[in-house]
Design a protein around this motif. Structure first.
Motif, PDB file in Angstrom:
ATOM      1  N   ARG A  87       0.830  -1.213   0.000  1.00 52.49           N
ATOM      2  CA  ARG A  87       0.000   0.000   0.000  1.00 52.49           C
ATOM      3  C   ARG A  87       0.865   1.265   0.000  1.00 52.49           C
ATOM      4  NH1 ARG A  87      -5.352  -1.320   0.915  1.00 52.49           N
ATOM      5  NH2 ARG A  87      -5.656  -3.445   1.662  1.00 52.49           N
ATOM      6  N   ARG A  88       1.976   1.220   0.720  1.00 52.56           N
ATOM      7  CA  ARG A  88       2.895   2.362   0.743  1.00 52.56           C
ATOM      8  C   ARG A  88       3.474   2.605  -0.650  1.00 52.56           C
ATOM      9  NH1 ARG A  88       8.340   2.524   1.075  1.00 52.56           N
ATOM     10  NH2 ARG A  88       9.249   4.462   1.817  1.00 52.56           N
ATOM     11  N   LEU A  89       3.913   1.536  -1.316  1.00 55.21           N
ATOM     12  CA  LEU A  89       4.466   1.682  -2.661  1.00 55.21           C
ATOM     13  C   LEU A  89       3.399   2.144  -3.648  1.00 55.21           C
ATOM     14  CD1 LEU A  89       6.779  -1.466  -2.799  1.00 55.21           C
ATOM     15  CD2 LEU A  89       7.461   0.931  -2.466  1.00 55.21           C
ATOM     16  N   GLU A  90       2.178   1.664  -3.461  1.00 52.44           N
ATOM     17  CA  GLU A  90       1.078   2.119  -4.320  1.00 52.44           C
ATOM     18  C   GLU A  90       0.842   3.618  -4.140  1.00 52.44           C
ATOM     19  OE1 GLU A  90      -3.445   0.794  -5.487  1.00 52.44           O
ATOM     20  OE2 GLU A  90      -2.858   0.646  -3.384  1.00 52.44           O
ATOM     21  N   ALA A  91       0.858   4.079  -2.891  1.00 49.96           N
ATOM     22  CA  ALA A  91       0.638   5.506  -2.636  1.00 49.96           C
ATOM     23  C   ALA A  91       1.758   6.353  -3.232  1.00 49.96           C
ATOM     24  CB  ALA A  91       0.519   5.756  -1.137  1.00 49.96           C
ATOM     25  N   LEU A  92       3.004   5.899  -3.101  1.00 45.71           N
ATOM     26  CA  LEU A  92       4.122   6.638  -3.687  1.00 45.71           C
ATOM     27  C   LEU A  92       4.031   6.639  -5.219  1.00 45.71           C
ATOM     28  CD1 LEU A  92       7.057   5.457  -1.412  1.00 45.71           C
ATOM     29  CD2 LEU A  92       6.323   7.822  -1.745  1.00 45.71           C
ATOM     30  N   ARG A 124      11.021  18.545  -9.547  1.00 48.67           N
ATOM     31  CA  ARG A 124      11.819  18.184  -8.354  1.00 48.67           C
ATOM     32  C   ARG A 124      11.108  17.112  -7.539  1.00 48.67           C
ATOM     33  NH1 ARG A 124      12.317  23.710  -8.713  1.00 48.67           N
ATOM     34  NH2 ARG A 124      10.838  24.117  -7.027  1.00 48.67           N
ATOM     35  N   GLY A 125       9.787  17.222  -7.424  1.00 45.09           N
ATOM     36  CA  GLY A 125       9.026  16.194  -6.715  1.00 45.09           C
ATOM     37  C   GLY A 125       9.119  14.847  -7.407  1.00 45.09           C
ATOM     38  N   ILE A 126       9.098  14.850  -8.727  1.00 51.23           N
ATOM     39  CA  ILE A 126       9.232  13.604  -9.488  1.00 51.23           C
ATOM     40  C   ILE A 126      10.560  12.939  -9.169  1.00 51.23           C
ATOM     41  CG2 ILE A 126       9.609  12.717 -11.842  1.00 51.23           C
ATOM     42  CD1 ILE A 126       7.401  14.794 -12.727  1.00 51.23           C
ATOM     43  N   GLN A 127      11.634  13.717  -9.152  1.00 50.96           N
ATOM     44  CA  GLN A 127      12.953  13.136  -8.869  1.00 50.96           C
ATOM     45  C   GLN A 127      13.023  12.576  -7.445  1.00 50.96           C
ATOM     46  OE1 GLN A 127      15.356  12.547 -11.123  1.00 50.96           O
ATOM     47  NE2 GLN A 127      13.984  13.421 -12.650  1.00 50.96           N
ATOM     48  N   ARG A 128      12.455  13.293  -6.491  1.00 48.56           N
ATOM     49  CA  ARG A 128      12.447  12.785  -5.106  1.00 48.56           C
ATOM     50  C   ARG A 128      11.630  11.493  -5.004  1.00 48.56           C
ATOM     51  NH1 ARG A 128      11.438  18.264  -4.051  1.00 48.56           N
ATOM     52  NH2 ARG A 128       9.257  17.793  -3.609  1.00 48.56           N
ATOM     53  N   ALA A 129      10.481  11.473  -5.677  1.00 53.80           N
ATOM     54  CA  ALA A 129       9.639  10.272  -5.646  1.00 53.80           C
ATOM     55  C   ALA A 129      10.365   9.087  -6.278  1.00 53.80           C
ATOM     56  CB  ALA A 129       8.315  10.539  -6.365  1.00 53.80           C
ATOM     57  N   LEU A 130      11.050   9.317  -7.388  1.00 56.64           N
ATOM     58  CA  LEU A 130      11.798   8.242  -8.032  1.00 56.64           C
ATOM     59  C   LEU A 130      12.877   7.681  -7.112  1.00 56.64           C
ATOM     60  CD1 LEU A 130      12.106   9.802 -11.601  1.00 56.64           C
ATOM     61  CD2 LEU A 130      10.934   7.646 -11.043  1.00 56.64           C
ATOM     62  N   LEU A 133      11.180   5.608  -4.433  1.00 58.19           N
ATOM     63  CA  LEU A 133      10.675   4.350  -4.985  1.00 58.19           C
ATOM     64  C   LEU A 133      11.816   3.384  -5.280  1.00 58.19           C
ATOM     65  CD1 LEU A 133       7.862   5.747  -7.274  1.00 58.19           C
ATOM     66  CD2 LEU A 133       7.546   4.249  -5.295  1.00 58.19           C
ATOM     67  N   GLU A 134      12.941   3.893  -5.750  1.00 58.88           N
ATOM     68  CA  GLU A 134      14.106   3.028  -5.967  1.00 58.88           C
ATOM     69  C   GLU A 134      14.510   2.357  -4.661  1.00 58.88           C
ATOM     70  OE1 GLU A 134      17.544   1.191  -7.675  1.00 58.88           O
ATOM     71  OE2 GLU A 134      15.728   1.975  -8.579  1.00 58.88           O
ATOM     72  N   ALA A 135      14.559   3.137  -3.591  1.00 60.38           N
ATOM     73  CA  ALA A 135      14.895   2.566  -2.281  1.00 60.38           C
ATOM     74  C   ALA A 135      13.807   1.606  -1.811  1.00 60.38           C
ATOM     75  CB  ALA A 135      15.100   3.689  -1.263  1.00 60.38           C
ATOM     76  N   GLY A 136      12.560   1.963  -2.040  1.00 68.02           N
ATOM     77  CA  GLY A 136      11.432   1.150  -1.582  1.00 68.02           C
ATOM     78  C   GLY A 136      11.313  -0.182  -2.272  1.00 68.02           C
ATOM     79  N   MET A 137      11.856  -0.309  -3.477  1.00 63.44           N
ATOM     80  CA  MET A 137      11.760  -1.584  -4.187  1.00 63.44           C
ATOM     81  C   MET A 137      12.473  -2.700  -3.444  1.00 63.44           C
ATOM     82  SD  MET A 137       9.762  -1.901  -6.595  1.00 63.44           S
ATOM     83  CE  MET A 137      10.266  -3.556  -7.018  1.00 63.44           C
ATOM     84  N   GLY A 138      13.409  -2.338  -2.573  1.00 61.97           N
ATOM     85  CA  GLY A 138      14.072  -3.368  -1.774  1.00 61.97           C
ATOM     86  C   GLY A 138      13.135  -4.026  -0.785  1.00 61.97           C
ATOM     87  N   GLU A 139      12.006  -3.369  -0.489  1.00 70.41           N
ATOM     88  CA  GLU A 139      11.034  -3.922   0.459  1.00 70.41           C
ATOM     89  C   GLU A 139       9.977  -4.776  -0.226  1.00 70.41           C
ATOM     90  OE1 GLU A 139       9.243  -0.561   2.367  1.00 70.41           O
ATOM     91  OE2 GLU A 139      11.162   0.482   2.537  1.00 70.41           O
ATOM     92  N   TYR A 162       7.213  12.539 -20.335  1.00 72.90           N
ATOM     93  CA  TYR A 162       8.347  13.294 -19.796  1.00 72.90           C
ATOM     94  C   TYR A 162       9.619  12.461 -19.964  1.00 72.90           C
ATOM     95  CZ  TYR A 162      10.903  16.047 -16.188  1.00 72.90           C
ATOM     96  OH  TYR A 162      11.814  16.815 -15.497  1.00 72.90           O
ATOM     97  N   PRO A 163       9.930  12.035 -21.191  1.00 70.22           N
ATOM     98  CA  PRO A 163      11.080  11.152 -21.397  1.00 70.22           C
ATOM     99  C   PRO A 163      12.412  11.797 -21.056  1.00 70.22           C
ATOM    100  CG  PRO A 163      10.197  11.896 -23.505  1.00 70.22           C
ATOM    101  CD  PRO A 163       9.231  12.347 -22.443  1.00 70.22           C
ATOM    102  N   GLU A 164      12.483  13.123 -21.108  1.00 71.63           N
ATOM    103  CA  GLU A 164      13.746  13.800 -20.827  1.00 71.63           C
ATOM    104  C   GLU A 164      14.140  13.753 -19.353  1.00 71.63           C
ATOM    105  OE1 GLU A 164      10.598  17.158 -21.104  1.00 71.63           O
ATOM    106  OE2 GLU A 164      10.927  15.157 -21.926  1.00 71.63           O
ATOM    107  N   CYS A 165      13.281  13.243 -18.490  1.00 72.37           N
ATOM    108  CA  CYS A 165      13.639  13.180 -17.064  1.00 72.37           C
ATOM    109  C   CYS A 165      14.687  12.110 -16.781  1.00 72.37           C
ATOM    110  CB  CYS A 165      12.413  12.971 -16.182  1.00 72.37           C
ATOM    111  SG  CYS A 165      11.898  11.256 -15.991  1.00 72.37           S
ATOM    112  N   ASP A 166      14.892  11.168 -17.707  1.00 72.30           N
ATOM    113  CA  ASP A 166      15.927  10.141 -17.582  1.00 72.30           C
ATOM    114  C   ASP A 166      15.812   9.390 -16.255  1.00 72.30           C
ATOM    115  OD1 ASP A 166      18.145   8.597 -18.306  1.00 72.30           O
ATOM    116  OD2 ASP A 166      19.558  10.034 -17.427  1.00 72.30           O
ATOM    117  N   TRP A 167      14.624   8.850 -15.985  1.00 71.41           N
ATOM    118  CA  TRP A 167      14.372   8.184 -14.705  1.00 71.41           C
ATOM    119  C   TRP A 167      15.219   6.929 -14.522  1.00 71.41           C
ATOM    120  CZ3 TRP A 167      12.800   3.195 -14.737  1.00 71.41           C
ATOM    121  CH2 TRP A 167      12.128   2.712 -15.885  1.00 71.41           C
TER     122      TRP A 167
END
Length: 196
Positions: A87-92, A124-130, A133-139, A162-167
């Motif tokens: 649920r946490r990952l879904e919300a993020l 900036r929010g997109i980058q923080r969320a990414l 989420l990268e850290a959260g995938m370990g859970e 937004y392909p230029e964000c290079d996620w």
């Protein structure tokens, strides 16, 4: 039942993927609507004028993708695990979707009323969320759950709008998650149209 969708909407895509994953296509018919055109069928089902909207056989409607996704999963017999991590990952993932959609809306406004402040704030929010989420995938125990699906849909929407964000840069867990979902027929068949 009718699932009112827009083929470019990531919120619709999440529900559409689940319908396919759980083989509910015979029970849930997809109907395309155009929210920005005040589609009358959509407005009669959902006065908020947003997609997706699940119009049930008794005439009631469910709005908001998370609620519709829960209903679809319940109808399928809850085949995916649900816990607070999921649920946490879904919300993020939903928050990432929200930021990306809001950025898109701002980007298509007329130049005279477009706000660089709000575009930058959302980027900036997109980058923080990414990063979170990268850290959260370990859970995450299983990529086939609503949280990881929401994340994968959000990543696909970033590629679309937004392909230029290079996620992908420096986020191998998110790349692996996206690639896992991108290989599935449910995900391939719900790609937004290239001219959308």
């Amino acid at each position: 039942m009718k699932l009112i969708i827009s083929s470019t909407s990531p919120y619709s895509r999440k529900c559409r993927v689940m319908v396919r994953e759980f083989a509910l296509g015979d029970a849930i018919e997809e109907v395309e609507a155009h929210p920005f055109d005040d589609d009358p069928d959509l407005l009669s089902a959902n006065p908020l004028g947003r997609v997706p909207c699940l119009l049930m056989d008794d005439g009631q409607a469910l709005t908001e993708s998370a609620i519709i996704a829960d209903y679809i999963a319940e109808r399928a017999g809850e085949p995916w695990p649900r816990d607070w991590t999921d649920r946490r990952l879904e919300a993020l993932g939903s928050g990432l979707l929200d930021l990306t959609v809001m950025r898109r809306v701002e980007m298509v406004r007329d130049e005279g009323i477009r706000s660089d402040f709000w575009i930058g704030r959302r980027e900036r929010g997109i980058q923080r969320a990414l990063d979170e989420l990268e850290a959260g995938m370990g859970e995450a125990d299983n990529p086939h759950a609503q949280g990881p699906l929401t994340m994968a849909v959000a990543l696909g929407y970033l590629d679309f709008r937004y392909p230029e964000c290079d996620w992908r840069s420096g986020r191998p867990r998110l790349v692996a998650l996206h690639d896992t979902w991108a290989s599935r027929p449910s995900f391939r068949s719900t790609q937004p149209p290239a001219d959308g």
